[in-house]
Design a protein around this motif. Sequence first.
Motif, PDB file in Angstrom:
ATOM      1  N   VAL B  20       0.850  -1.182   0.000  1.00 57.47           N
ATOM      2  CA  VAL B  20       0.000   0.000   0.000  1.00 57.47           C
ATOM      3  C   VAL B  20       0.883   1.227   0.000  1.00 57.47           C
ATOM      4  N   PHE B  21       0.647   2.101  -0.963  1.00 56.84           N
ATOM      5  CA  PHE B  21       1.345   3.381  -0.999  1.00 56.84           C
ATOM      6  C   PHE B  21       0.468   4.368  -0.265  1.00 56.84           C
ATOM      7  N   TYR B  22       0.860   4.626   0.974  1.00 58.83           N
ATOM      8  CA  TYR B  22       0.071   5.484   1.846  1.00 58.83           C
ATOM      9  C   TYR B  22       0.613   6.897   1.700  1.00 58.83           C
ATOM     10  N   LEU B  62       5.227   4.518   2.927  1.00 57.64           N
ATOM     11  CA  LEU B  62       4.848   5.913   3.162  1.00 57.64           C
ATOM     12  C   LEU B  62       5.451   6.825   2.102  1.00 57.64           C
ATOM     13  N   GLY B  63       4.646   7.703   1.574  1.00 56.29           N
ATOM     14  CA  GLY B  63       5.127   8.700   0.623  1.00 56.29           C
ATOM     15  C   GLY B  63       5.787   9.858   1.357  1.00 56.29           C
ATOM     16  N   GLU B  64       6.368  10.744   0.597  1.00 53.23           N
ATOM     17  CA  GLU B  64       7.024  11.895   1.201  1.00 53.23           C
ATOM     18  C   GLU B  64       6.879  13.101   0.291  1.00 53.23           C
ATOM     19  N   GLY B  65       6.684  14.239   0.884  1.00 52.13           N
ATOM     20  CA  GLY B  65       6.719  15.494   0.137  1.00 52.13           C
ATOM     21  C   GLY B  65       7.307  16.505   1.094  1.00 52.13           C
ATOM     22  N   ILE B 135      13.558   5.421  -3.237  1.00 50.91           N
ATOM     23  CA  ILE B 135      14.475   6.513  -3.591  1.00 50.91           C
ATOM     24  C   ILE B 135      13.777   7.485  -4.530  1.00 50.91           C
ATOM     25  N   VAL B 136      13.648   8.737  -4.109  1.00 51.71           N
ATOM     26  CA  VAL B 136      13.088   9.756  -4.997  1.00 51.71           C
ATOM     27  C   VAL B 136      14.057  10.927  -5.106  1.00 51.71           C
ATOM     28  N   THR B 137      13.856  11.713  -6.158  1.00 48.83           N
ATOM     29  CA  THR B 137      14.889  12.694  -6.500  1.00 48.83           C
ATOM     30  C   THR B 137      14.358  14.107  -6.690  1.00 48.83           C
ATOM     31  N   THR B 138      13.157  14.367  -6.204  1.00 46.73           N
ATOM     32  CA  THR B 138      12.606  15.719  -6.383  1.00 46.73           C
ATOM     33  C   THR B 138      13.663  16.766  -6.030  1.00 46.73           C
ATOM     34  N   ASP B 139      13.946  17.634  -6.978  1.00 48.58           N
ATOM     35  CA  ASP B 139      15.105  18.514  -6.821  1.00 48.58           C
ATOM     36  C   ASP B 139      14.749  19.989  -6.905  1.00 48.58           C
ATOM     37  N   ARG B 157      21.191  16.741 -13.167  1.00 50.36           N
ATOM     38  CA  ARG B 157      22.139  15.937 -12.403  1.00 50.36           C
ATOM     39  C   ARG B 157      21.480  15.160 -11.262  1.00 50.36           C
ATOM     40  N   ARG B 158      20.141  15.179 -11.213  1.00 53.38           N
ATOM     41  CA  ARG B 158      19.500  14.576 -10.048  1.00 53.38           C
ATOM     42  C   ARG B 158      19.800  13.086  -9.929  1.00 53.38           C
ATOM     43  N   TYR B 159      19.920  12.418 -11.083  1.00 51.54           N
ATOM     44  CA  TYR B 159      20.190  10.981 -10.990  1.00 51.54           C
ATOM     45  C   TYR B 159      21.675  10.657 -10.855  1.00 51.54           C
ATOM     46  N   ASP B 160      22.556  11.600 -11.244  1.00 56.49           N
ATOM     47  CA  ASP B 160      23.975  11.421 -10.911  1.00 56.49           C
ATOM     48  C   ASP B 160      24.135  11.437  -9.395  1.00 56.49           C
ATOM     49  N   GLN B 226      12.627   2.166  -6.366  1.00 59.65           N
ATOM     50  CA  GLN B 226      12.872   3.369  -7.156  1.00 59.65           C
ATOM     51  C   GLN B 226      11.548   3.831  -7.739  1.00 59.65           C
ATOM     52  N   ALA B 227      11.266   5.129  -7.634  1.00 62.14           N
ATOM     53  CA  ALA B 227      10.057   5.695  -8.239  1.00 62.14           C
ATOM     54  C   ALA B 227      10.466   6.909  -9.058  1.00 62.14           C
ATOM     55  N   GLY B 228      10.097   6.946 -10.299  1.00 58.73           N
ATOM     56  CA  GLY B 228      10.498   8.053 -11.172  1.00 58.73           C
ATOM     57  C   GLY B 228      10.689   7.455 -12.543  1.00 58.73           C
ATOM     58  N   ASP B 229      10.092   8.086 -13.543  1.00 60.55           N
ATOM     59  CA  ASP B 229       9.883   7.386 -14.800  1.00 60.55           C
ATOM     60  C   ASP B 229      10.752   7.882 -15.943  1.00 60.55           C
ATOM     61  N   SER B 230      11.574   8.861 -15.686  1.00 59.58           N
ATOM     62  CA  SER B 230      12.415   9.367 -16.767  1.00 59.58           C
ATOM     63  C   SER B 230      13.488   8.335 -17.108  1.00 59.58           C
ATOM     64  N   ASP B 231      14.247   8.618 -18.159  1.00 62.06           N
ATOM     65  CA  ASP B 231      15.331   7.712 -18.535  1.00 62.06           C
ATOM     66  C   ASP B 231      16.305   7.534 -17.367  1.00 62.06           C
ATOM     67  N   VAL B 244      10.789  -1.564  -8.545  1.00 62.46           N
ATOM     68  CA  VAL B 244      10.388  -0.265  -9.075  1.00 62.46           C
ATOM     69  C   VAL B 244       8.933  -0.027  -8.738  1.00 62.46           C
ATOM     70  N   PHE B 245       8.708   1.182  -8.313  1.00 60.84           N
ATOM     71  CA  PHE B 245       7.354   1.651  -8.069  1.00 60.84           C
ATOM     72  C   PHE B 245       7.043   2.484  -9.295  1.00 60.84           C
ATOM     73  N   SER B 246       6.348   1.863 -10.252  1.00 64.00           N
ATOM     74  CA  SER B 246       6.216   2.518 -11.545  1.00 64.00           C
ATOM     75  C   SER B 246       4.879   3.220 -11.656  1.00 64.00           C
TER      76      SER B 246
HETATM   77  C1  FMN Z   1       4.586   6.147  -8.651  1.00 62.58           C
HETATM   78  C2  FMN Z   1       5.428   7.279  -8.193  1.00 62.58           C
HETATM   79  C3  FMN Z   1       5.378   7.701  -6.852  1.00 62.58           C
HETATM   80  C4  FMN Z   1       6.165   8.756  -6.397  1.00 62.58           C
HETATM   81  N1  FMN Z   1       6.102   9.123  -5.085  1.00 62.58           N
HETATM   82  C5  FMN Z   1       6.855  10.162  -4.658  1.00 62.58           C
HETATM   83  C6  FMN Z   1       6.821  10.583  -3.297  1.00 62.58           C
HETATM   84  O1  FMN Z   1       6.117  10.048  -2.452  1.00 62.58           O
HETATM   85  N2  FMN Z   1       7.601  11.632  -2.927  1.00 62.58           N
HETATM   86  C7  FMN Z   1       8.405  12.287  -3.824  1.00 62.58           C
HETATM   87  O2  FMN Z   1       9.097  13.214  -3.429  1.00 62.58           O
HETATM   88  N3  FMN Z   1       8.448  11.906  -5.114  1.00 62.58           N
HETATM   89  C8  FMN Z   1       7.712  10.874  -5.542  1.00 62.58           C
HETATM   90  N4  FMN Z   1       7.763  10.502  -6.857  1.00 62.58           N
HETATM   91  C9  FMN Z   1       8.591  11.320  -7.746  1.00 62.58           C
HETATM   92  C10 FMN Z   1       9.737  10.590  -8.352  1.00 62.58           C
HETATM   93  O3  FMN Z   1      10.237   9.704  -7.454  1.00 62.58           O
HETATM   94  C11 FMN Z   1      10.844  11.403  -8.939  1.00 62.58           C
HETATM   95  O4  FMN Z   1      11.650  11.941  -7.941  1.00 62.58           O
HETATM   96  C12 FMN Z   1      10.353  12.476  -9.830  1.00 62.58           C
HETATM   97  O5  FMN Z   1       9.325  11.954 -10.602  1.00 62.58           O
HETATM   98  C13 FMN Z   1      11.483  12.969 -10.705  1.00 62.58           C
HETATM   99  O6  FMN Z   1      12.063  11.916 -11.355  1.00 62.58           O
HETATM  100  P1  FMN Z   1      11.717  11.554 -12.854  1.00 62.58           P
HETATM  101  O7  FMN Z   1      12.157  12.731 -13.629  1.00 62.58           O
HETATM  102  O8  FMN Z   1      12.512  10.316 -13.113  1.00 62.58           O
HETATM  103  O9  FMN Z   1      10.245  11.310 -12.937  1.00 62.58           O
HETATM  104  C14 FMN Z   1       6.998   9.431  -7.316  1.00 62.58           C
HETATM  105  C15 FMN Z   1       7.033   9.011  -8.643  1.00 62.58           C
HETATM  106  C16 FMN Z   1       6.284   7.956  -9.093  1.00 62.58           C
HETATM  107  C17 FMN Z   1       6.388   7.528 -10.518  1.00 62.58           C
END
Ligand code: FMN
Lengths: 362, 458
Positions: B20-22, B62-65, B135-139, B157-160, B226-231, B244-246
Motif C-alpha cells: 500500500v502506498f500510503y 509511506l510517501g514523502e513530500g 528513492i526519490v529525487t525531487t530537486d 544531475r538529479r540521478y547522478d 525506485q520511483a520516477g519514470d524518466s530515462d 520499481v514503483f512505476s
Molecule cells: C509512482 C510514483 C510515486 C512517487 N512518489 C513520490 C513521493 O512520495 N515523494 C516524492 O518526493 N516523489 C515521488 N515521486 C517522484 C519521483 O520519485 C521522482 O523523484 C520524480 O518523478 C522525478 O524523477 P523523474 O524525472 O525520473 O520522474 C513518485 C514518482 C512515481 C512515478
Amino acid sequence: MSESRLPTAVELDGDGAHPAAWRYSGRAPGAVLTAGALREGVAAAEAAGFTLATFDDAPVPPSTGVNAAGRLEAGARAAFAATITERIGLAPTLHVTTTEPFHLATQLASLDHAGRGRAAWLVGAANDPESLATIGASPLAPEELRREVRDVVDAARLLWDSWEDGAVIKDAATGRFLDADRVHHVDFAGARFTVKGPLITPRPPQGQVVVLAPAALELGARADIALVGGHDTAALGERAAEARETGTPLAFAEIEVLLGGTDASAAGRAARLEESAAWPDTGRFRYVGSAGGFARLLRSLAGIVDGVRLHPAVLAADLPLLAEHVLPALDAAGLHRPPATGATLRDALGLPRPANRFTAAS
Amino acid sequence: MTEASTGALYDPHARVHLGVFYTGVGPQLLWNDPSAADHVAIGTFVEVARLLERGLFDAFFLGEGLRVRENRGRVHDQDVAGRPDAITQLSALAAVTERIGLVATQNATYNFPADLARRLASLDLLSDGRAGWNIVTTDNAWTGANFRHGGWLAHERRYDRAGQFVDAVTALWDAWEPDAVVATGEAKSWARPGSIGEVARSTDLVDLRAVPTVPASRQGRPVLFQAGDSDGGRELAASRADVVFSANTPYDKAVAYAADLRARLARYGRSADSLRILPGASVVLGDTPDEAVERARWVREEQMSAPRAITFFEQYWGTDLSGYDPQGPLPDIDPVEGELDPSRGTIPIERRTGKLALIARWREQSEQRGLSMLELARQVAPGHPAFVGTPSQVADEWVRYVRTRAVDGFNITPYLIPSALEDIVDKLVPELQERGAYRTAYEGETLREHLDLPPLNP
Ligand SMILES: Cc1cc2nc3c(=O)[nH]c(=O)nc-3n(C[C@H](O)[C@H](O)[C@H](O)COP(=O)(O)O)c2cc1C
C-alpha cells in the motif's frame, strides 16, 4: 508546580554509562543493537516510573571497538518506544550540526504525534572533525557553533508553530480541508541557513516538543530543561540557579550512578568494571554506593535542582536497583510519582502548553 | 503474451505482490466522508498496518513530500495535508507489527547520505529486516527552500547525485563484517579488530567520511525501491534497485515498461528476476460490476469537486480563476508565462513541460465535446481509478498482469482510509488466493523474502 517535585529521567543508551557495561549486560554483546533489548529497556524504565527516558547518540561510533562501536539512531529508537509505552517521556539526542533542521523538526513533531504528546529533544551539538566529516563538513568555530545551535532550535520551534491548532477544519461546505490562514510560512533566516516552512507535519500535540539541553550550550529560554553537571551538590545547585537565571524554566542534575546493596558491594562492582575500562570523568556528579544512600542523596537534591537525569553505570544491574529501592523511596517521600497514563510530558513536568506564536500574533 | 513483449516468460505460477502506498496527503484521499479516519493519529497508521498484515501484504509504504503543496503562493487548502516523517512513523510501527515490510520514501537531493543511511539501517534492525527505501529525487528549488543548501542541484544531475548517493549508502550498510561483534563479554574487545570499515567519498555530488554504527540486518540491507519514470530514473532502477514503483499501470504501458526495464537490466548483467515491478494502482471494488462503476464515479467526483477543478486549472494557468464558473467553458484568457506550480515534484514528467500545448489540447477537447471545466478536469486530471470491478473481475485482471510478467504486483493507493483497504483485504485477497496467485500465509520473515527477491550477493 509539577506533579512530582523531583522528576526523574534515565539515560537508556547502550548497555549503560560505564564503557565496560557491555561485559556485564547479561546478554551477547551484539544484542544491544536489537529491538528486543530496546523493548526491555524502555519497558523497565516505564515500569519503574521514570518521567523521561533519554537516548544518547552521535553520528560516529560510541567507541573505537574496544568497547561498544554500534548504536541505532536515537530518533528511530525513541519512535519505536512510542507505540509500546504509554506514560514515559521519550527524548532522543539529535545533533544540530549533522542534520537538516527541517528534518529534525519534522522527526520530533512526528515523535510527539506517535507518542501522543510525550516527545522531547535532547539538543546535541557534535562538533568534532569525525562527526562533521560524515556530512562532508568541518567543525565550526566556537562563536559559529553557538549561533548555529540557537538558529536550529529557533527554526525547529518556529516550524512546530507553523500549523496552528485547529488548522485542519474539514469544512465540507467550502471544500476546504484546512484553513490556509492558519498554516504559515516561517521564513526563518539564520546565520548559515534559511527555512521557508511550513512544517510538513501538523503541530505536535504538546504544541512545542520539550527541549532539553546541556547547560553549557547556554540556550536560556530556548530550552525547557537545562542539564547541569557538577561534582558535588553545591556545584549542582549553583549551576542550576545559573541556568534558571538565564531563563531556562527547569534545571536537572546529571548523575552517574553505580549501586549495590551496600557501599562495599557497589565499590566492588566499580572496581571490577574499572579493571576492564576506566570510567572517564565527564563533569557529571557521580555516585557509587548503596541504593539507600542514593535515595537519601536524591531527597537532599529536591529544592536544589528541579529534577535529575540518571546515567546508570550498567543498565542490567543498576536499573533494577533504581526501580526496586530508589524510586519507591522518592515516592514515599512525596517527591516523585510515575507520570499518569494519557498525560503529556509537559503535564508530567508541570510545563504549560505554549501558546502558538502565530495565533498570538494575529 | 510471449517473452517478446515483456522480456520474460509466461509464468502460470506467478503471484501477486501487494503493497500500500500510503501517501497520507493529496487529492486522491477522500476526507469528506464520515468513515475517513484521522489522518495524523498514530492509531490510524497502526490500524492500517495491522490490517495489511492480516491481508499478508508485502509492504506498507509511506510517501514523502518535503514541502506542503501550494497554489499560487498559499498553502493548498482543499486536499488532505500534513503527515509524519516516514522513518519516525515506520519505526513506531515496527514495534507493533511483526511481518509487514516498512518502506520509507526518502529524497536523495535533500538528505545527507550518512545520516539517511543510519536512520534507514536503524529501521531495518528495529524491524528485524523489514525496511525498504523508496528513492526519490525531487530537486526543485521550491522544495529546497526548506533545506540548508536550497535548490543546489541542477535538474539534469538529479540521478547522478542519486546514483552516487545510493552507492555511498549501500557501502555504509556493507561496512560491518558479518560477525564483527564478539560473542561474549569476556572477549578482549567488543568488535573484532578491523571488522568495521570506514566509507569515504569525495566528489562534487557526494562528500563524506564515516564509520557506520549499524550492522546489517537479517535481510542484508533495506530493500531499494525506485520511483520516477524518466530515462535517468529507469537507469537508476536497472542498475541498483530491487523494486520499481512505476507509474505505468495500464496493461499496454506496463508491458512496454517491463520490456524496457528488462532490457536495461540485462545491460547491467542482472537477471529479469532481480527486480520486482510494482506499479501504483487505485482500486474501486463493488459487489456487482455496476456497483463498482457507480462507486468509481462517486470517488472521481469527490476527488475532483468543483472547487478542485478551478484549482487544478489554476496550476496550469498560473493565475486566479475563481471568477470562472466550473460548470462553464475553459477560461478564454491566456495562461501566465512561466513554470508550472511548484508542486510539480510529483506531477508526471509529461505534464511538467509544454503546458501551452497541453492547454491547447484541452481547449480542443472541451470544444469538440462541449465539456465544462469540471467535466474536463474529471477526464484529464491524473488519478483515475485503474481497476474498477468486482473482486473477482479485478483478481482475474491482476492474474493476467502477473502471469504475463507485465508486473509483479501493485502498490495500492487507497482513496478512503481504512474502508477501501478493508475491502481489498477481505474481498480481493481471497479471490487471488483462490486462483493460486497469492500467499495464504507469510512464508518469509523479511521484506526481501516477501518480495521473493534473490539473496544479496555476498
Ligand atoms: C509512482 C510514483 C510515486 C512517487 N512518489 C513520490 C513521493 O512520495 N515523494 C516524492 O518526493 N516523489 C515521488 N515521486 C517522484 C519521483 O520519485 C521522482 O523523484 C520524480 O518523478 C522525478 O524523477 P523523474 O524525472 O525520473 O520522474 C513518485 C514518482 C512515481 C512515478
